[in-house]
Design a protein around this motif. Structure first.
Motif, PDB file in Angstrom:
ATOM      1  N   ILE A 154      -0.567 -22.562   2.665  1.00 43.50           N
ATOM      2  CA  ILE A 154      -0.127 -21.527   1.713  1.00 43.50           C
ATOM      3  C   ILE A 154      -0.284 -20.159   2.367  1.00 43.50           C
ATOM      4  O   ILE A 154      -1.023 -20.022   3.352  1.00 43.50           O
ATOM      5  CB  ILE A 154      -0.910 -21.638   0.376  1.00 43.50           C
ATOM      6  N   GLY A 156       0.051 -17.299   4.761  1.00 39.09           N
ATOM      7  CA  GLY A 156       0.462 -17.261   6.157  1.00 39.09           C
ATOM      8  C   GLY A 156       0.585 -18.638   6.787  1.00 39.09           C
ATOM      9  O   GLY A 156       1.231 -18.800   7.823  1.00 39.09           O
ATOM     10  N   SER A 157      -0.013 -19.644   6.168  1.00 39.42           N
ATOM     11  CA  SER A 157       0.066 -20.998   6.716  1.00 39.42           C
ATOM     12  C   SER A 157       1.258 -21.761   6.141  1.00 39.42           C
ATOM     13  O   SER A 157       1.407 -22.965   6.370  1.00 39.42           O
ATOM     14  CB  SER A 157      -1.235 -21.746   6.418  1.00 39.42           C
ATOM     15  N   THR A 209      -8.743 -21.359   7.431  1.00 39.19           N
ATOM     16  CA  THR A 209     -10.134 -21.566   7.025  1.00 39.19           C
ATOM     17  C   THR A 209     -10.459 -23.024   6.704  1.00 39.19           C
ATOM     18  O   THR A 209     -11.615 -23.424   6.725  1.00 39.19           O
ATOM     19  CB  THR A 209     -10.412 -20.747   5.758  1.00 39.19           C
ATOM     20  N   THR A 212      -9.085 -23.342   1.708  1.00 36.29           N
ATOM     21  CA  THR A 212      -8.224 -22.785   0.659  1.00 36.29           C
ATOM     22  C   THR A 212      -7.931 -23.832  -0.411  1.00 36.29           C
ATOM     23  O   THR A 212      -7.486 -24.948  -0.106  1.00 36.29           O
ATOM     24  CB  THR A 212      -6.920 -22.258   1.295  1.00 36.29           C
ATOM     25  N   THR A 215      -4.483 -25.655  -0.568  1.00 32.78           N
ATOM     26  CA  THR A 215      -4.202 -26.533   0.570  1.00 32.78           C
ATOM     27  C   THR A 215      -5.115 -27.754   0.562  1.00 32.78           C
ATOM     28  O   THR A 215      -4.661 -28.877   0.815  1.00 32.78           O
ATOM     29  CB  THR A 215      -4.353 -25.733   1.883  1.00 32.78           C
ATOM     30  N   GLY A 269      -3.919 -14.564   9.092  1.00 37.08           N
ATOM     31  CA  GLY A 269      -3.046 -15.595   8.512  1.00 37.08           C
ATOM     32  C   GLY A 269      -1.581 -15.185   8.510  1.00 37.08           C
ATOM     33  O   GLY A 269      -0.695 -15.958   8.892  1.00 37.08           O
ATOM     34  N   ARG A 270      -1.304 -13.953   8.104  1.00 36.44           N
ATOM     35  CA  ARG A 270       0.101 -13.511   8.009  1.00 36.44           C
ATOM     36  C   ARG A 270       0.693 -13.157   9.369  1.00 36.44           C
ATOM     37  O   ARG A 270       1.864 -12.777   9.452  1.00 36.44           O
ATOM     38  CB  ARG A 270       0.210 -12.343   7.022  1.00 36.44           C
ATOM     39  N   GLU A 355       0.338  -7.640   1.918  1.00 36.83           N
ATOM     40  CA  GLU A 355      -1.061  -8.047   2.106  1.00 36.83           C
ATOM     41  C   GLU A 355      -1.696  -7.160   3.188  1.00 36.83           C
ATOM     42  O   GLU A 355      -2.892  -6.916   3.191  1.00 36.83           O
ATOM     43  CB  GLU A 355      -1.163  -9.537   2.478  1.00 36.83           C
ATOM     44  N   GLN A 504      -7.875  -8.566   3.688  1.00 35.45           N
ATOM     45  CA  GLN A 504      -7.181  -8.874   2.434  1.00 35.45           C
ATOM     46  C   GLN A 504      -8.202  -9.137   1.332  1.00 35.45           C
ATOM     47  O   GLN A 504      -8.161 -10.162   0.679  1.00 35.45           O
ATOM     48  CB  GLN A 504      -6.204 -10.065   2.583  1.00 35.45           C
TER      49      GLN A 504
HETATM   50  O1  F6P Z   1      -4.376 -15.489  -0.021  1.00 33.45           O
HETATM   51  C1  F6P Z   1      -5.086 -14.993   1.033  1.00 33.45           C
HETATM   52  C2  F6P Z   1      -5.025 -15.790   2.283  1.00 33.45           C
HETATM   53  O2  F6P Z   1      -6.270 -15.679   2.865  1.00 33.45           O
HETATM   54  C3  F6P Z   1      -3.931 -15.331   3.227  1.00 33.45           C
HETATM   55  O3  F6P Z   1      -4.284 -14.203   3.937  1.00 33.45           O
HETATM   56  C4  F6P Z   1      -3.751 -16.545   4.056  1.00 33.45           C
HETATM   57  O4  F6P Z   1      -2.563 -16.495   4.807  1.00 33.45           O
HETATM   58  C5  F6P Z   1      -3.769 -17.613   3.004  1.00 33.45           C
HETATM   59  O5  F6P Z   1      -4.755 -17.183   2.090  1.00 33.45           O
HETATM   60  C6  F6P Z   1      -4.057 -19.009   3.483  1.00 33.45           C
HETATM   61  O6  F6P Z   1      -5.286 -19.080   4.122  1.00 33.45           O
HETATM   62  P1  F6P Z   1      -5.682 -20.329   5.022  1.00 33.45           P
HETATM   63  O7  F6P Z   1      -4.741 -20.386   6.160  1.00 33.45           O
HETATM   64  O8  F6P Z   1      -7.089 -20.075   5.443  1.00 33.45           O
HETATM   65  O9  F6P Z   1      -5.562 -21.557   4.162  1.00 33.45           O
END
Ligand code: F6P
Length: 549
Positions: A154, A156-157, A209, A212, A215, A269-270, A355, A504
């Motif tokens: 979600i 940036g991913s 991370t 999330t 995800t 991420g972005r 963001e 962010q």
């Molecule tokens: O919503 C914030 C955020 O941290 C974004 O900056 C990032 O792209 C997204 O969540 C997904 O994060 P991750 O790649 O750690 O799952």
């Protein structure tokens, strides 16, 4: 870092009074008094021709904006980013997406360690994996080749991978099916997988991370979906790979270390679609295609790093955004790609821009007293024309537009006797910029025989600014150039506004509260609710509906 707060930099005050002088000047007058303007106020680099003549600027505006860039130490900030300095101060991290596309021989150090060899090592592993999937050599648990690739991620991913997949469909392996699951709404997963055979499906769990909520929830649903059919946990090794900086969490999920592709905390991420987060992109367009994409990014990086600011595309675009946001009060910026393949580009840019620069305090934590990022939005042309362009032409908001056009279509269709699809598409790009800038006066409307009562409705006041970018054709290379252009435009804006474009914190509060509310929605006994009366009532109503089921 500039020592002076933005409003006290000399160019800022000069721009304020210059804006006062220029505000009443129409683009019609600027073009009439300067016939060469349309060819002079242009810049070209890395295969992008940028026409910025239809902006409400003069040579003096440009001089002052460039002076503002100098007073904001843009040069120093660029050098700091490229040299691996920890410019993401609130997270104490370097900002090195530029290292992801640096050539093998480059040296970029973080804490005294050259990061470039590690980047290429991951790229090589990705290439090996992507090739084996593309060649039908990566077999699923039952021995069937993988033909479906589902990216779970979600923000940036997700936004980068899905945008790049759509943008580069022309180059993608058509025998493979690609799906992207991001939303925690179960509908997203259900619809993405309903016609897929688990035995032929590979999930790429993409998360910097690996914590999330969306995800992780979708990934465990995917694991259940797979195991319900294949009935053997050892199948996970053949059907799941992870892209993450958190190998430990990926391993706990059950993914084999051999099937993990890492990246680093200095990739935001972005800003990560050109890291291993681009694995789905590489499977789609092949390792060579992915290298072309990276080469495009790198070409724009070098342009941004070395070109003089007056000829520097990202600098010019970034300064224009500051000009409208802070001096004209423009609250939004439209991005209008005239290419159907770029249909997810505005969505991708929304995260990149907002963001990054939707911030209310400076690097030192002081509240800003000027506008930061505008809202970015858009749709591909010509669809937008039949929807919201009415407001851009005749509404009460000033909306600067970025038109993105291509000289050649990837799908040239149409007769040889008349205009082709692409001629008509391109005619619309040019016509929109012209109409926005010059409009149509009441006298011109009257001269067409319009009855007097209808005249005001048919008047176009014009004086509405736009940039037009022309690119040869949409390829992996030109897509890389285009994305890096916006990345560095965002950097330029953030530097002027003296904010941190790379954290962010604004997404945290909602995430924490959602966890608390989720526990309350699912609690077996009536929980004690400590929210405000509105939130409490909403929770009770949902719990009542849940009980009925
Ligand atoms: O919503 C914030 C955020 O941290 C974004 O900056 C990032 O792209 C997204 O969540 C997904 O994060 P991750 O790649 O750690 O799952």
């Amino acid at each position: 870092m500039p020592t002076e707060p933005l409003p006290t930099r000399p160019a800022w005050a000069a721009l304020r009074s210059h804006h006062g002088e220029l505000a009443g000047t129409h683009l019609r007058d600027l073009f009439a008094t300067d016939p060469d303007r349309g060819e002079r106020l242009t810049a070209e680099a890395c295969g992008i021709y940028l026409d910025y003549s239809k902006h409400r600027i003069t040579d003096q505006t440009l001089r002052l904006l460039l002076q503002l860039a100098d007073e904001s130490d843009l040069r120093g900030r660029i050098d700091a980013m490229f040299s691996g300095a920890k410019i993401n101060v609130t997270e104490d991290r370097a900002v090195l997406h530029v290292a992801l596309r640096a050539p093998k021989q480059a040296v970029i150090e973080v804490d005294g360690l050259n990061v470039v060899p590690g980047v290429h090592e991951v790229l090589d592993r990705m290439a090996e994996f992507a090739t084996s999937v593309r060649e039908g050599k990566w077999l699923g648990h039952t021995g069937k080749p993988i033909v479906n690739i589902v990216n779970i991620g979600i923000g940036g991913s997700d936004l980068g991978p899905v945008m790049a997949y759509e943008a580069l469909r022309h180059f993608s392996a058509r025998e493979l099916t690609f799906r992207f699951v991001s939303n925690i709404d179960g509908t997203d997963f259900a619809e993405a997988t309903r016609d897929l055979d688990p035995a032929e499906t590979l999930f790429i769990v993409s998360s910097k991370t690996f914590t999330t909520l969306e995800t992780m929830t979708n990934a465990s649903t995917a694991r259940d979906w797979l195991l319900a059919e294949l009935q053997d946990r050892s199948a996970i090794a053949k059907h799941f790979v992870a892209v993450s900086t958190n190998a430990e969490a990926a391993s706990e999920f059950g993914i084999d270390v051999m099937n993990m592709f890492g990246f680093w905390d200095w990739v935001g991420g972005r800003y990560s679609m050109d890291s291993a987060i681009g694995l789905s992109t590489m499977i789609a367009i092949g390792a060579d295609g992915f290298r072309d994409l990276l080469a495009g990014f790198h070409e724009m990086d070098e342009h941004f790093r070395t070109a003089p600011f007056e000829a520097n595309l990202p600098v010019l675009l970034g300064l224009l955004t500051v000009w409208y946001a802070d001096f004209f009060g423009a609250q939004t910026q439209a991005v209008l790609p005239y290419d159907q393949y770029l249909k997810r580009f505005p969505a991708y840019l929304q995260q990149l821009t907002m963001e990054s620069n939707g911030k209310h305090v400076t690097l030192t934590g002081d509240a800003v007293d000027y506008a930061t990022s505008p809202v970015y939005w858009g749709e591909p042309g010509t669809n937008g024309q039949h929807s919201f362009y009415q407001l851009i032409h005749q509404g009460t908001e000033l909306i600067p537009c970025d038109f993105i056009g291509f000289l050649h279509s990837m799908n040239p269709l149409g007769s040889t006797s008349g205009p082709t699809h692409h001629d008509l598409l391109t005619a619309n790009v040019f016509a929109q910029g012209e109409a926005l800038a010059f409009g149509k006066t009441a006298d011109e409307v009257r001269a067409e025989g319009t009855p007097e009562w209808l005249v005001p409705h048919r008047v176009f006041e014009g004086n509405r600014p736009s940039s037009t970018m022309l690119i040869e054709r949409l390829t992996p290379h030109s897509l890389g150039v285009l994305i890096a252009l916006y990345e560095h435009s965002v950097f330029t804006q953030g530097t002027i506004w003296t904010i941190n474009s790379f954290d962010q914190w604004g997404v945290e509060l909602g995430k924490v509260l959602a966890k608390k509310v989720a526990a309350e929605l699912g609690a077996p006994d009536e929980p004690e609710l400590g929210h405000d009366s509105s939130t409490n009532a909403l929770i009770r109503r949902y719990r009542a509906a849940r009980r009925e089921v």
